[in-house]
Design an enzyme around this catalytic site. Structure first.
Site, PDB file in Angstrom:
ATOM      1  N   PHE B 119       1.141  -1.293  -0.153  1.00  0.00           N
ATOM      2  CA  PHE B 119      -0.223   0.205  -0.061  1.00  0.00           C
ATOM      3  C   PHE B 119       1.278   1.647   0.156  1.00  0.00           C
ATOM      4  O   PHE B 119       2.169   1.076   0.403  1.00  0.00           O
ATOM      5  CB  PHE B 119      -1.275   0.366   1.154  1.00  0.00           C
ATOM      6  CG  PHE B 119      -1.815  -0.816   1.459  1.00  0.00           C
ATOM      7  CD1 PHE B 119      -3.005  -1.039   0.671  1.00  0.00           C
ATOM      8  CD2 PHE B 119      -3.036   0.733   1.007  1.00  0.00           C
ATOM      9  CE1 PHE B 119      -4.258  -1.246  -0.201  1.00  0.00           C
ATOM     10  CE2 PHE B 119      -4.951   1.030   1.652  1.00  0.00           C
ATOM     11  CZ  PHE B 119      -5.265  -0.283   0.891  1.00  0.00           C
ATOM     12  N   GLN B 240      -8.257  14.483   3.751  1.00  0.00           N
ATOM     13  CA  GLN B 240      -8.028  13.602   2.495  1.00  0.00           C
ATOM     14  C   GLN B 240      -8.562  13.220   1.706  1.00  0.00           C
ATOM     15  O   GLN B 240     -10.331  12.782   1.561  1.00  0.00           O
ATOM     16  CB  GLN B 240      -7.240  12.368   3.440  1.00  0.00           C
ATOM     17  CG  GLN B 240      -6.946  11.544   2.422  1.00  0.00           C
ATOM     18  CD  GLN B 240      -6.324  10.144   2.936  1.00  0.00           C
ATOM     19  OE1 GLN B 240      -6.769   8.730   3.483  1.00  0.00           O
ATOM     20  NE2 GLN B 240      -4.935  10.197   3.113  1.00  0.00           N
ATOM     21  N   HIS B 242      -8.161  11.120  -1.689  1.00  0.00           N
ATOM     22  CA  HIS B 242      -8.163  10.552  -2.099  1.00  0.00           C
ATOM     23  C   HIS B 242      -8.022  10.400  -3.353  1.00  0.00           C
ATOM     24  O   HIS B 242      -8.375  10.502  -4.032  1.00  0.00           O
ATOM     25  CB  HIS B 242      -9.433   8.773  -1.632  1.00  0.00           C
ATOM     26  CG  HIS B 242      -8.247   7.468  -1.330  1.00  0.00           C
ATOM     27  ND1 HIS B 242      -8.454   6.690  -3.131  1.00  0.00           N
ATOM     28  CD2 HIS B 242      -8.538   6.420  -1.588  1.00  0.00           C
ATOM     29  CE1 HIS B 242      -7.995   5.782  -2.445  1.00  0.00           C
ATOM     30  NE2 HIS B 242      -7.797   5.487  -1.692  1.00  0.00           N
ATOM     31  N   LEU B 252     -14.644   5.139  -4.253  1.00  0.00           N
ATOM     32  CA  LEU B 252     -14.021   4.173  -4.071  1.00  0.00           C
ATOM     33  C   LEU B 252     -13.150   3.884  -4.912  1.00  0.00           C
ATOM     34  O   LEU B 252     -14.253   2.128  -5.399  1.00  0.00           O
ATOM     35  CB  LEU B 252     -13.567   4.407  -2.889  1.00  0.00           C
ATOM     36  CG  LEU B 252     -12.588   3.331  -1.892  1.00  0.00           C
ATOM     37  CD1 LEU B 252     -11.000   4.798  -2.074  1.00  0.00           C
ATOM     38  CD2 LEU B 252     -12.696   3.374  -0.661  1.00  0.00           C
ATOM     39  N   GLU B 255      -6.208   1.699  -2.806  1.00  0.00           N
ATOM     40  CA  GLU B 255      -5.466   1.734  -3.269  1.00  0.00           C
ATOM     41  C   GLU B 255      -4.796   0.647  -3.375  1.00  0.00           C
ATOM     42  O   GLU B 255      -3.545   0.780  -4.269  1.00  0.00           O
ATOM     43  CB  GLU B 255      -4.697   2.443  -1.924  1.00  0.00           C
ATOM     44  CG  GLU B 255      -3.353   2.783  -1.619  1.00  0.00           C
ATOM     45  CD  GLU B 255      -3.074   3.482  -0.783  1.00  0.00           C
ATOM     46  OE1 GLU B 255      -3.912   5.211  -0.934  1.00  0.00           O
ATOM     47  OE2 GLU B 255      -1.805   3.441   0.151  1.00  0.00           O
ATOM     48  N   ARG B 286      -0.812   9.301  -0.194  1.00  0.00           N
ATOM     49  CA  ARG B 286      -2.568   9.976  -0.602  1.00  0.00           C
ATOM     50  C   ARG B 286      -2.337  11.223  -0.864  1.00  0.00           C
ATOM     51  O   ARG B 286      -2.435  12.284  -2.558  1.00  0.00           O
ATOM     52  CB  ARG B 286      -3.565   9.531  -0.069  1.00  0.00           C
ATOM     53  CG  ARG B 286      -3.781   7.847  -0.014  1.00  0.00           C
ATOM     54  CD  ARG B 286      -5.097   7.721   0.693  1.00  0.00           C
ATOM     55  NE  ARG B 286      -4.359   6.280   0.663  1.00  0.00           N
ATOM     56  CZ  ARG B 286      -6.208   5.596   1.413  1.00  0.00           C
ATOM     57  NH1 ARG B 286      -7.274   6.240   3.086  1.00  0.00           N
ATOM     58  NH2 ARG B 286      -6.983   4.303   1.446  1.00  0.00           N
ATOM     59  N   HIS B 353     -12.217  12.004   0.879  1.00  0.00           N
ATOM     60  CA  HIS B 353     -12.798  10.519   1.683  1.00  0.00           C
ATOM     61  C   HIS B 353     -11.907  10.547   3.300  1.00  0.00           C
ATOM     62  O   HIS B 353     -12.918   9.326   3.770  1.00  0.00           O
ATOM     63  CB  HIS B 353     -11.119   9.858   1.625  1.00  0.00           C
ATOM     64  CG  HIS B 353     -11.149   8.048   1.176  1.00  0.00           C
ATOM     65  ND1 HIS B 353     -12.103   7.145   1.337  1.00  0.00           N
ATOM     66  CD2 HIS B 353      -9.897   7.687   2.310  1.00  0.00           C
ATOM     67  CE1 HIS B 353     -11.825   6.094   1.207  1.00  0.00           C
ATOM     68  NE2 HIS B 353     -10.783   6.617   1.719  1.00  0.00           N
ATOM     69  N   ARG B 398      -2.853  10.691   6.478  1.00  0.00           N
ATOM     70  CA  ARG B 398      -3.214   9.255   6.755  1.00  0.00           C
ATOM     71  C   ARG B 398      -2.677   7.971   5.683  1.00  0.00           C
ATOM     72  O   ARG B 398      -2.857   8.690   4.723  1.00  0.00           O
ATOM     73  CB  ARG B 398      -4.919   8.573   6.778  1.00  0.00           C
ATOM     74  CG  ARG B 398      -5.016   7.534   7.800  1.00  0.00           C
ATOM     75  CD  ARG B 398      -6.174   7.174   8.131  1.00  0.00           C
ATOM     76  NE  ARG B 398      -7.585   6.876   6.892  1.00  0.00           N
ATOM     77  CZ  ARG B 398      -7.503   6.344   5.562  1.00  0.00           C
ATOM     78  NH1 ARG B 398      -6.564   4.808   6.045  1.00  0.00           N
ATOM     79  NH2 ARG B 398      -8.081   6.534   5.478  1.00  0.00           N
TER      80      ARG B 398
END
Lengths: 233, 591
Positions: B119, B240, B242, B252, B255, B286, B353, B398
Site C-alpha cells: 500500500f 484527505q 483519495h 472509491l 489504493e 495519498r 475521503h 493518513r
C-alpha cells in the site's frame, strides 16, 4: 421521467396508495442510478420515505421492489428501467412507511442462524491457518450485505417467515459451515435439521435471481442439504 | 420532563468498526453496554473500506512495527503524535490476529497465513524498499471486518438501539458527560440514555464535500455534538482526498489497485507519478498522489473530453489477479462506468475521503480538552475513537490501511479504559435536567411549520450549497483569499439554516427530520474545517496552501483546536516523544 411510488403513512393513511412523481428531463443525467432519482424526488416531497446510505451497493440499505423485482436502488441504472418506474416496499415484510419495511423478523432469523465463528480450541498467538483452497470455499458466501432482497423475494419466506430462516440467513449458515476454522459444523447442521428452518426451501430460486451481489443462496442451501445427507449416511 | 429513560454503564454512539470493537470488549468485560446507531450496524461506513488493515505481520516481506511507526510518522508529515503512533503500530499485529479469531475471512497465502499487499507510503527499513503490510480480505476488508464484529457482538448479547438518532450529549455543570438524548427514528419518541461513560464512534464528515467516497450518513454527528458540548475539534483542516475516486462520481477505487501493480497515466499516456515520486511512484502517500493528479489536470494533461481526470490502468495485472484480488472494484467500475478494468483503464480523480481531524483524545480513548490547567485534561465520562476522534495517529495525512487499524486499536483501548473508569465510578451521577431541556430544544425546533411568508429555507438546497462551497473554497489547493470568502459563505449558510423548515412533521420514520439535523451537524463541522484551514499558514500533508507552499516546522508543528462555543482557534504542541523509542524528528518528505 415518470414514477409510480407506493405511499403509506400510518399516521394519516388507512390504505396505501400509488403516487405519481415526475422527474423533469433536465434533471435526468446519463449514468444516473435509481437512488439519484429518488433523492431528487425527495426534494419535491420531503415526506417520501426510504433508507439509503453508501450509494454504491455495499451497505445494503436501499433494497426495494423495482418494477416488480427486488433490487438496490443505488446500483440500478435508471436507463435500464421502463417508465413509469414502479417502486414498492419489499413484498412480504410489514410496511412501516412508504418504501421502508420492518426487517425485525429478517434480523431475528439471521441471529437464529448463529452467524458467528465458533472455535473453542486454545487460541494461538497468531492467525489460525487456512489454506487458499479452504478460503475460496467462502467466496460467494461471505460477501452478503444483508439487504434482504432475497428473503423478501422468497415465497417460502413469505408464508413462514417465523419458521423458515430464509435465503439470507441460510447463506450465512452455509458460510460458517464451510469455514475450515469453525468447529461447530455438527451443531449447526443439527440446528437446521427440522421440517422448517432449512427444508421449507423449495428451490424456487427467486433469491438467486434477485441478489444484487450476484450470490447464489439457492446453491448454498443445496450444499447444506448435501452436507447433512453425507453426515447421516 | 416525562421522557423514556434508560441506564447503562457504557454508551457507545455509532456502530461502525470502532464502536463495535469497543462494544465487544465491554460486553466481554461484563459491562452493561448500549450501542446507539442511526442505521442498522452493518450499514455503517466501515463496510465500504476496501484495501485492508496495516500490521507488521511480515507474512510476505520482512517487517517490523517500528518501520510501520516510521512510515506513519512520515506519512503524517510529522504532525502525528508519536506516542499514539507507537501505541497503534505495536498493537497492530495483536488486533489483526484477534480479527482472524473473530472469523474475518482474510485472503490467504499458500502457507495458510493472512495475505498482505503493498500500500502507499509503506517501507522496509525506515524509508527503503516497498513493504507489504496491508492485511486484506480481497477488496472487501471493511465489509468482512464490520460483519464479523457485529456477529461477535450478537454472540456476546450486546444491547443495540438500531435506528436511533443521537441529538446531543448531556453534560453537567462540573463537566461530566452523563449520556445522550436520542430519538427512535421509527416512532419519533425521544429517549434519555444515561451512562457512566459515553464513547463517540460516529465516523467522519465526508458529506462536507460534493464529490466524496463517503456514505450519505457521514455527517460528522459526533464531532458536532462534541463541539456543542464545549469540546474543541483538533486538526479539522486536514481532510484527505483519495487519489482514485471514480471521476465525476466519487466512488472509491482502493489504493490496493495500485498496491497490486496498477498505475496512473495522463493524457499523453505518461506514468506521471515517476516525476513526482521517483522511488515510490504510484504508491507515494495519498496527499502526494492526489496533488500530482490535480496538478496534471490543472496543467492540461488530463484525460477525457473535458480533460478533467487521469486514468488508472490495471490491464497488465491480468484477469486472474483482478478476479481474485480486486473483484469489488471491478464490479463498481462496471456498474458505474460500464468499464471492465480487465479491458480498459478506469477514469479517476481525487475525492474527499477521510477526516484526519476530530475530537481530541489520548491513547486511552479519553477525550481531552483544555478544561483546567493543560491543553489535554480528560473530559470525565467522555471517550471517542475512530474517524470521529483525533488521537492523533494520522496527523496531516493518513496512510492507507491505517484507518481500519485506528478504529480497532483505539476502539479496544477506549473500552479497556472505560472498564477501569467503571470500577472506580460505580454510581450514576444525577442527571442535569437543564442539559436534557437544551437537547430537547434542538429536537423540537424541527416541529416548526413554514410561516408561509416566503422566508422559509429548505434543507436540500442548503446542503447542496454547503457541499459546493466547501469544494470550491477548501479543496485540494487552498489560498487565504478563497478560504476567507468561504468562511463568510459557510457562516451565511449556517444563518440561513436557522430559517429552514421541513414539510414532513409526522412522527413515524421521519427521514426529513433526520436529514435536517444531519445538516446542522455538517454546518458545525464545515465551520470548524474551513476556520482551521484558514488559520494554518503553511502546507503540510493534505493541507496545501498555494500562498504558503512550504511546511513551516518552526511556527506550525502544532495541532489546531477549533472551539465552536466562542468561535475561536487555539493550538497545542505535537507529542513528538514516543513511549519507548527515539523520536523521529521532522525531515523533508520525499517518496
Amino acid at each position: 421521467m415518470e414514477f409510480s411510488i407506493y405511499r403509506f403513512n400510518p399516521e394519516t393513511d388507512t390504505l396505501p396508495k400509488m403516487q405519481r412523481f415526475t422527474l423533469p428531463d433536465d434533471q435526468v443525467e446519463p449514468g444516473m442510478m435509481l437512488l439519484d432519482a429518488l433523492l431528487l424526488l425527495k426534494e419535491q416531497d420531503d415526506s417520501l420515505g426510504f433508507r439509503r446510505s453508501c450509494q454504491h451497493g455495499v451497505c445494503g440499505s436501499d433494497g426495494m421492489n423495482i418494477n416488480g423485482m427486488n433490487g438496490l436502488a443505488c446500483i440500478t441504472p435508471l436507463a435500464d428501467l421502463e417508465a413509469p418506474v414502479t417502486l414498492r416496499p419489499f413484498p412480504g415484510m410489514p410496511v412501516i412507511r412508504d418504501l421502508i419495511v420492518d426487517m425485525g423478523n429478517f434480523w431475528e432469523q439471521y441471529r437464529r442462524a448463529e452467524p458467528w465463528l465458533i472455535n473453542d480450541s486454545p487460541e494461538p498467538e497468531v492467525e489460525r491457518k487456512q489454506s487458499p483452497d479452504d478460503r475460496e470455499e467462502l467466496d460467494g458466501l461471505y460477501e452478503c450485505i444483508l439487504c434482504g432482497c432475497c428473503s423478501a423475494a422468497c415465497p417460502s419466506y413469505w408464508w413462514n417467515p417465523d419458521k423458515f430462516l430464509g435465503p439470507a440467513a441460510l447463506l450465512q449458515a452455509a458460510r460458517f459451515i464451510q469455514d475450515s476454522r469453525d468447529e461447530a459444523t455438527d451443531h449447526r447442521l443439527a440446528q437446521l435439521d427440522d421440517a422448517w428452518k432449512l427444508y421449507r426451501c423449495h428451490t424456487i430460486m427467486n433469491c438467486t435471481q434477485v441478489c444484487p451481489k450476484g450470490l447464489n443462496p439457492s446453491r448454498a442451501i443445496g450444499d447444506i442439504r448435501r452436507t447433512m445427507l453425507k453426515k447421516s449416511l | 420532563m416525562n421522557l423514556t429513560r434508560r441506564k447503562f454503564d457504557a454508551l457507545i454512539i455509532g456502530a461502525g468498526g470502532a464502536g463495535l470493537r469497543a462494544a465487544l470488549q465491554l460486553s466481554n468485560g461484563d459491562a452493561k453496554v448500549a450501542v446507539v446507531s442511526k442505521v442498522f450496524p452493518t450499514r455503517s461506513h466501515t463496510v465500504a473500506a476496501q484495501g485492508g488493515v496495516n500490521a507488521a505481520l511480515a507474512n510476505v516481506l520482512p517487517d517490523s512495527w517500528h518501520w510501520h511507526m516510521f512510515d506513519t510518522v512520515k506519512g503524517s508529515d510529522y504532525l502525528g503524535d508519536q506516542d499514539a503512533i507507537e501505541y497503534m503500530c505495536r498493537a497492530a499485529s495483536k488486533v489483526v490476529y484477534e480479527l482472524d479469531h473473530f472469523g474475518v475471512p482474510f485472503s490467504r497465502l499458500d502457507n495458510g497465513n493472512i495475505y498482505q499487499r503493498a500500500f502507499g507510503g509503506q517501507s522496509q527499513n525506515f524509508g527503503q524498499t516497498q513493504a507489504a503490510r496491508t492485511c486484506a480480505a480481497a477488496d472487501r476488508t471493511g465489509h468482512a471486518i464490520l460483519h464479523s464484529l457485529y456477529q461477535q457482538n450478537l454472540r456476546a448479547r450486546t444491547h443495540f438501539f438500531d435506528e436511533y438518532f443521537a441529538v446531543d450529549l448531556l453534560r453537567d455543570e462540573q463537566g461530566f458527560v452523563l449520556g445522550v438524548l436520542a430519538f427512535e427514528i421509527l416512532t419519533g419518541e425521544p429517549i434519555v440514555i444515561e451512562a457512566k461513560t459515553t464513547l463517540i464512534a460516529t465516523g467522519g464528515a465526508g458529506q462536507l464535500f460534493r464529490t466524496t467516497t463517503n456514505a450519505l450518513i457521514n455527517t460528522g454527528d459526533g464531532m458536532a455534538m462534541a463541539l456543542r458540548a464545549g469540546v474543541p475539534l483538533e486538526d479539522m483542516e486536514f481532510v484527505q482526498f483519495h487519489p482514485t475516486g471514480i471521476a465525476g462520481r466519487g466512488m472509491l477505487i482502493t489504493e490496493g489497485a495500485r498496491g497490486e501493480g496498477g498505475f496512473l497515466v495522463n493524457a499523453d499516456g505518461e506514468r506521471f507519478m515517476e516525476r513526482y515520486a521517483p522511488r515510490a511512484k504510484d504508491l507515494a502517500s495519498r496527499d502526494v498522489v492526489s496533488r500530482s493528479i490535480a496538478t496534471e489536470v490543472r496543467e492540461g494533461r488530463g484525460c477525457g473530453r473535458n480533460r478533467d481526470h487521469v486514468l488508472l490502468d490495471l490491464r497488465h495485472l491480468g484477469a486472474d489477479a483482478i478476479h481474485h484480488r480486486l473483484p469489488g472494484i471491478r464490479e463498481a467500475s462496471m456498474t458505474f462506468l460500464g468499464i471492465d478494468p480487465i479491458e480498459a483503464p478506469i477514469p479517476v480523480f481525487p475525492t474527499c475521503h477521510y477526516s484526519m481531524g476530530g475530537i481530541p483524545t489520548n491513547c486511552l480513548g479519553q477525550v481531552v480538552a483544555p478544561v483546567k490547567d493543560t491543553p489535554e485534561d480528560p473530559v470525565p465520562g467522555l471517550y471517542a475513537a475512530g474517524e470521529a476522534a483525533c488521537v492523533s495517529v494520522h496527523g496531516a495525512n493518513r496512510l492507507g490501511g491505517n484507518s481500519l487499524l485506528d478504529i480497532l486499536v483505539f476502539g479496544r483501548a477506549a473500552a479497556n479504559h472505560i472498564l477501569e473508569y467503571l470500577s472506580e465510578n460505580r454510581y450514576h451521577r444525577p442527571l442535569d435536567e437543564g442539559a436534557v431541556e437544551r437537547a430537547m430544544a434542538r429536537l423540537t425546533r424541527w416541529d416548526r411549520k413554514d410561516p408561509g411568508d416566503g422566508t422559509a429555507e429548505r434543507i436540500e438546497p442548503l446542503r447542496r450549497e454547503l457541499r459546493k462551497v466547501m469544494e470550491d473554497h477548501c479543496s485540494v489547493f487552498r489560498t487565504d483569499e478563497v478560504m476567507r470568502e468561504g468562511v463568510e459563505k459557510v457562516r451565511a449558510l449556517r444563518e440561513r439554516l436557522n430559517h429552514a423548515v421541513i414539510a414532513d412533521h409526522s412522527a413515524t420514520f421521519n427521514t426529513a427530520r433526520v436529514e435536517a439535523m444531519e445538516l446542522e451537524n455538517l454546518m458545525d463541522c464545515a465551520l470548524a474545517t474551513i476556520r482551521s484551514a484558514l488559520g494554518r499558514e503553511e502546507s503540510r500533508g493534505a493541507h496545501s496552501r498555494i500562498d504558503f507552499p512550504e511546511r513551516d516546522d518552526q511556527h506550525w508543528l502544532k495541532h489546531s483546536l477549533y472551539s465552536l462555543v466562542d468561535d475561536s482557534l487555539d493550538y497545542k504542541p505535537v507529542r513528538t516523544q514516543p513511549n519507548t523509542v527515539a523520536s523521529f524528528p521532522p525531515k523533508e518528505r520525499v517518496y
